[in-house]
Each structure stands twice: as C-alpha cells, then as structure tokens.
Design an enzyme around this catalytic site. Structure first.
Site, PDB file in Angstrom:
ATOM      1  N   HIS A   1       1.238  -1.219   0.260  1.00  0.00           N
ATOM      2  CA  HIS A   1      -0.462   0.336   0.051  1.00  0.00           C
ATOM      3  C   HIS A   1       1.015   1.157   0.069  1.00  0.00           C
ATOM      4  O   HIS A   1       1.464   1.644   0.924  1.00  0.00           O
ATOM      5  CB  HIS A   1      -0.989  -0.150   1.095  1.00  0.00           C
ATOM      6  CG  HIS A   1      -1.725   0.932   0.762  1.00  0.00           C
ATOM      7  ND1 HIS A   1      -3.386   0.955   1.348  1.00  0.00           N
ATOM      8  CD2 HIS A   1      -1.780   2.251   0.883  1.00  0.00           C
ATOM      9  CE1 HIS A   1      -3.554   1.773   1.145  1.00  0.00           C
ATOM     10  NE2 HIS A   1      -3.180   2.904   0.471  1.00  0.00           N
TER      11      HIS A   1
ATOM     12  N   HIS B   1       1.095   5.333  -2.058  1.00  0.00           N
ATOM     13  CA  HIS B   1       0.798   6.386  -2.723  1.00  0.00           C
ATOM     14  C   HIS B   1       1.817   7.080  -3.973  1.00  0.00           C
ATOM     15  O   HIS B   1       2.179   8.066  -3.485  1.00  0.00           O
ATOM     16  CB  HIS B   1      -0.094   7.700  -2.403  1.00  0.00           C
ATOM     17  CG  HIS B   1      -1.091   6.689  -1.801  1.00  0.00           C
ATOM     18  ND1 HIS B   1      -2.273   7.576  -2.296  1.00  0.00           N
ATOM     19  CD2 HIS B   1      -1.433   6.361  -0.486  1.00  0.00           C
ATOM     20  CE1 HIS B   1      -3.125   6.486  -1.119  1.00  0.00           C
ATOM     21  NE2 HIS B   1      -2.527   6.093  -0.510  1.00  0.00           N
TER      22      HIS B   1
ATOM     23  N   GLN C   1      -9.626   9.809  -5.197  1.00  0.00           N
ATOM     24  CA  GLN C   1      -8.801  11.088  -3.159  1.00  0.00           C
ATOM     25  C   GLN C   1     -10.353  11.551  -2.922  1.00  0.00           C
ATOM     26  O   GLN C   1     -10.543  11.286  -2.351  1.00  0.00           O
ATOM     27  CB  GLN C   1      -8.319  11.161  -4.064  1.00  0.00           C
ATOM     28  CG  GLN C   1      -7.232  12.148  -2.351  1.00  0.00           C
ATOM     29  CD  GLN C   1      -7.203  11.223  -1.038  1.00  0.00           C
ATOM     30  OE1 GLN C   1      -6.176  10.973  -1.206  1.00  0.00           O
ATOM     31  NE2 GLN C   1      -7.906  11.121  -0.567  1.00  0.00           N
TER      32      GLN C   1
ATOM     33  N   HIS D   1      -9.563   2.076   0.404  1.00  0.00           N
ATOM     34  CA  HIS D   1      -9.223   3.043   0.725  1.00  0.00           C
ATOM     35  C   HIS D   1     -11.010   2.719   2.332  1.00  0.00           C
ATOM     36  O   HIS D   1     -12.502   3.916   2.347  1.00  0.00           O
ATOM     37  CB  HIS D   1      -8.794   4.221   1.148  1.00  0.00           C
ATOM     38  CG  HIS D   1      -7.747   4.338   0.871  1.00  0.00           C
ATOM     39  ND1 HIS D   1      -7.318   3.527  -0.584  1.00  0.00           N
ATOM     40  CD2 HIS D   1      -6.378   5.245   1.038  1.00  0.00           C
ATOM     41  CE1 HIS D   1      -5.563   4.531  -0.441  1.00  0.00           C
ATOM     42  NE2 HIS D   1      -5.074   5.086   0.428  1.00  0.00           N
TER      43      HIS D   1
ATOM     44  N   GLU E   1     -10.952   5.036   7.250  1.00  0.00           N
ATOM     45  CA  GLU E   1     -10.166   5.760   7.334  1.00  0.00           C
ATOM     46  C   GLU E   1     -10.186   7.300   8.528  1.00  0.00           C
ATOM     47  O   GLU E   1     -10.075   7.743   8.199  1.00  0.00           O
ATOM     48  CB  GLU E   1      -8.972   5.840   6.466  1.00  0.00           C
ATOM     49  CG  GLU E   1      -7.568   6.653   7.394  1.00  0.00           C
ATOM     50  CD  GLU E   1      -6.495   7.407   6.067  1.00  0.00           C
ATOM     51  OE1 GLU E   1      -6.626   7.402   5.095  1.00  0.00           O
ATOM     52  OE2 GLU E   1      -5.675   7.053   6.103  1.00  0.00           O
TER      53      GLU E   1
ATOM     54  N   ASP F   1       2.621   3.474   2.640  1.00  0.00           N
ATOM     55  CA  ASP F   1       1.446   4.583   2.754  1.00  0.00           C
ATOM     56  C   ASP F   1       1.603   5.242   2.175  1.00  0.00           C
ATOM     57  O   ASP F   1       1.132   5.994   1.016  1.00  0.00           O
ATOM     58  CB  ASP F   1       0.407   4.568   3.718  1.00  0.00           C
ATOM     59  CG  ASP F   1      -0.975   5.484   3.599  1.00  0.00           C
ATOM     60  OD1 ASP F   1      -1.397   5.128   2.495  1.00  0.00           O
ATOM     61  OD2 ASP F   1      -1.382   5.511   4.467  1.00  0.00           O
TER      62      ASP F   1
HETATM   63  N1  17E Z   1      -5.155   9.259   1.288  1.00  0.00           N
HETATM   64  C1  17E Z   1      -5.515   9.254   1.519  1.00  0.00           C
HETATM   65  O1  17E Z   1      -7.116   8.684   1.518  1.00  0.00           O
HETATM   66  N2  17E Z   1      -5.605   8.643   2.766  1.00  0.00           N
HETATM   67  C2  17E Z   1      -4.055   8.214   2.900  1.00  0.00           C
HETATM   68  N3  17E Z   1      -3.561   7.781   3.897  1.00  0.00           N
HETATM   69  C3  17E Z   1      -3.143   8.519   2.178  1.00  0.00           C
HETATM   70  C4  17E Z   1      -3.771   9.209   1.130  1.00  0.00           C
HETATM   71  C5  17E Z   1      -1.730   9.051   2.182  1.00  0.00           C
HETATM   72 FE   FE2 Z   2      -3.384   5.077   1.620  1.00  0.00          FE
END
Ligand code: 17E
Ligand code: FE2
Length: 411
Positions: A55, A57, A150, A208, A211, A307
């Site tokens: 994982h 980006h 995103q 995702h 989070e 990440d």
């Molecule tokens: N974008 C997101 O939504 N969550 C993350 N942890 C990162 C980017 C790094």
């Molecule tokens: Fe991520």
C-alpha cells in the site's frame, strides 16, 4: 549460479541455492558447484523473499511541502495539500519522482509494489503515467495500480466515469473511499459501484476503508458483504480500516463472522495512521491502527504497508518496510517471540496473498529467483539492529546492494 550458506526464512541451518536462467532450480543443504559455475558465499546471512509494498501512493511520493506543508497532520489537510499539488502534475514530474522512489524501495529490498493512483482528475494524468511506468520499471519492481478516487466517486464530478476510464486504461484494481463521500448513502453506493466494476472487469479491489476515528464509519461491513455476495472473496482488500480501532466490541464480534466468511484481506499502515489518526482527540489519544492482532488471531490475512514516502500525508520515509514492521509490532502490541520472528510475513507472504501473486512468489524451485539477503542471522536480529539489505536479487540478477554498516567502540 550458486549462492552458498543462506539462512532462508529464519532457519537455524544454512542452505545453498542454485539459480538457472533467472529461476530457482535447487535448494538444499549442500550443493556442489558445477564446472565453471559462478559461486557466491552468503556467509550464513538471512535470506527472505523480497519485501512487498502492499500500500503506497506513488503519484504523490516525494512532494512533501510542495506547495505547502500539512501543518495539522490530519488526513483531510493532506487531501487539501494534495489537491493543490495535483494542479501542477505533469507526466515528467511523475516519472522523475516515481523513478526515484522505486529505486529507494529497491535499495530496501522491495520488489513488488501496489500503488494507489488518484483518479479524481479529469485528465487522469497520474494514472496514464503510472500505466507506462509499470511497464518501464518492471525489471526493478512489479507494480500494481489501484484506481483510487481520492475525492470520492459520488462526491466528485464525473467520478463514476473516471473510475471506468481508469479501468479501461489498465488499472489492476478498483478503489473507493467511503468515509470521504458526502453522505452515508453515497458511501454505500460508491462501494456497490466499485465492487461491481471490479467484478465486471475481472479486477482486484482495494478500498481506502473507514480511515477516520469515527466509530460510525462502517464501510467495512458493506465491502465484506459485497465481496461475499459477488463471489470476489480474497480478490478484495480493505486498507486502513482505522475506525475499527474505535468500534465497540459487541459490534466487532458480530462483524468478525462476516469478515471471515468474506475472506477479504486487510492492509494496515501503522507508521502513517499513528501519525494521522487521533488528531481530534485530547488525552487519551487513540493509536488509530486497526485491530491487527485480533484479525490475525481469527485467521484473517493482514499485511503492512508504508502508505506514503514524503508526501502531504506523511513527511518522512525512504522505502523501508522493516521500519513499518518495527513500529507496527509496538503499536499493535505484538511483541511475543514468535510474533516478532514471524512478522516478516506481514511484508512478504501475507502481502503476496493480497496482491494475488502467491503462485510465483517465494523461495522455491520453479519460481523466479527473487530474494533478498539481510545483514542478520534471523528476522528478530534484523529488526532489532535495523539490519541493511545487503543484496536484492531479481530474476537471478543483483539489482541493489549495500555494504554492512560496521562500528567500533574505542574504549
Ligand atoms: N490518501 C488517503 O485518503 N489516505 C491516505 N492515508 C493517504 C492518501 C496517504
Ligand atoms: Fe493510503
């Protein structure tokens, strides 16, 4: 070529490894070199399958502070900073950074990378660049691309079409971000859409998922239910799932049954989520990492990812998954002897399951000769002493090497 005296995966005794035409052909305690066969002594050092970054980006890597630093340390400010940086993206910029970053990973023994790539961009600039780089960089690392929305699928203009376009352009996996959608209804619809899109196009899924420190963020149950109902099972991965840290235990017990039935994978990112989460807490502050220990105890597959490498969400990183495991073991309280010894699996075998590469991954005859050599006698020692990756071998060829750091006490 013959590699002598390898301590493969913590074994007490050493073995010899023969590689022919880039493939493992023989592995046993003593192999005699053939006439004129090149031989290299690994001196009883630890040999592991290459690390797998499950994982990261890559589109955002090495952009920390450009144009602004994330001062609050929250995920949401990170997304705002990234949105400003996105306006400046072009192919050359992405090529330059990804080339550097993949080489940083190579130096740290990583040969497989699953990258999320932001597709909330009408031009899909990053996705197009990564599709080209996946091919160009294949001798250094195998790259898997997740079409990652995103800024949301339902909450971003034309979001669904951008996801479909990204799949048509060659994304390997479909992503989603339910906790960022405007409403709970959108979050459910985005997941239904994403898993359906994956099923129709025979792609993997990596969401995702939740989070956020909101115990009411329950995208995970929808991901798992759809994985089960659509028969996608372990093709599906839930990344982050940090809200699970905050769920009440009664709910988790109910949820576990579904998680096991669904057979989905999990990726936790302990370095980054201990940094991003708990930011709205006073004291005590939550650790913000999903329930790794409990998931593993239930037989559920979990891997660890980095990440970010120096980007709007995390200002540090040089490609070391050993560091991720080191912190992860602390924060997840997995410090029993066996837990420490076996924790390399969080960035090797478990990640291989998530990436669906188990058929050709691992140190055994018939597989591509991909492995790393660490300056340590076993993984416990490697973790404890921050041991260097002395060698990274890919298809039988050394693609990165380092000299062991040696110090002396003068008194
Ligand atoms: N974008 C997101 O939504 N969550 C993350 N942890 C990162 C980017 C790094
Ligand atoms: Fe991520």
């Amino acid at each position: 070529m013959l590699f002598k005296n390898a301590r493969i995966e913590n074994s007490a005794a050493s073995s010899d490894i023969r590689v022919t035409d880039g493939v493992f052909t023989e592995i046993k305690s003593q192999i005699e070199p053939l006439q004129s066969e090149e031989t290299l002594d690994l001196n009883g050092n630890l040999v592991l399958p290459p690390f797998i970054e499950s994982h990261v980006h890559l589109d955002a890597c090495l952009t920390a502070g450009d144009p602004v630093w994330n001062m609050s340390g929250t995920l949401f400010e990170g997304i705002e900073c990234w949105s400003k940086r996105k306006d400046k993206l072009d192919e050359q910029d992405i090529r330059e950074r990804v080339n550097r970053c993949v080489r940083m990973y190579a130096q740290n023994g990583v040969q497989y990378i699953r990258t999320h790539v932001d597709v909330t961009d009408p031009e899909l600039t990053a996705l197009r660049a990564l599709v080209a780089l996946r091919e160009e960089l294949k001798d250094i690392a195998e790259i898997q691309i997740v079409a990652f929305p995103q800024e949301g699928i339902l909450s971003y203009p034309n979001g669904k079409q951008l996801m479909r376009d990204a799949v048509a352009l060659g994304a390997d996996c479909v992503g989603a971000i339910p906790h960022f959608e405007f409403t709970r209804e959108y979050s459910v619809e985005s997941l239904n859409f994403a898993l359906q899109l994956a099923a129709e196009n025979d792609r993997l899924v990596d969401v995702h998922c939740d989070e956020i420190d909101d115990e009411a963020s329950r995208g995970l149950e929808t991901v798992a239910a759809r994985a089960l109902e659509l028969g996608l099972f372990d093709k599906v991965t839930a990344s982050h799932t940090t809200a699970m840290h905050s769920y009440n235990n009664a709910y988790v017990v109910r949820l576990m049954r579904l998680l096991k039935m669904s057979r989905i994978n999990f990726v936790a990112n302990p370095l980054v989520n201990t940094h991003l989460q708990g930011r709205m807490d006073s004291y005590p502050k939550r650790r913000g990492v999903t329930r790794v220990k409990e998931l593993l105890e239930e037989g559920i597959n979990v891997s660890f990812g980095h990440d970010d490498i120096c980007d709007p969400w995390y200002p540090m990183g040089y490609g070391s998954l050993r560091d991720v495991v080191f912190l992860g073991l602390h924060v997840c309280q997995m410090m029993g002897y066996e837990e420490i010894m076996n924790s390399y699996r969080l960035i090797t075998d478990n990640a291989a399951k998530t990436l669906h590469i188990t058929g050709r991954y691992g140190i055994k005859p018939g597989n591509p000769a991909n492995f790393i050599v660490m300056d340590a006698e076993n993984w416990y020692d490697a973790l404890n002493r921050s041991a260097a990756v002395l060698k990274s071998v890919r298809n039988g060829k050394t693609i990165a090497e380092a000299s062991p750091a040696r110090g002396r006490v003068l008194l």
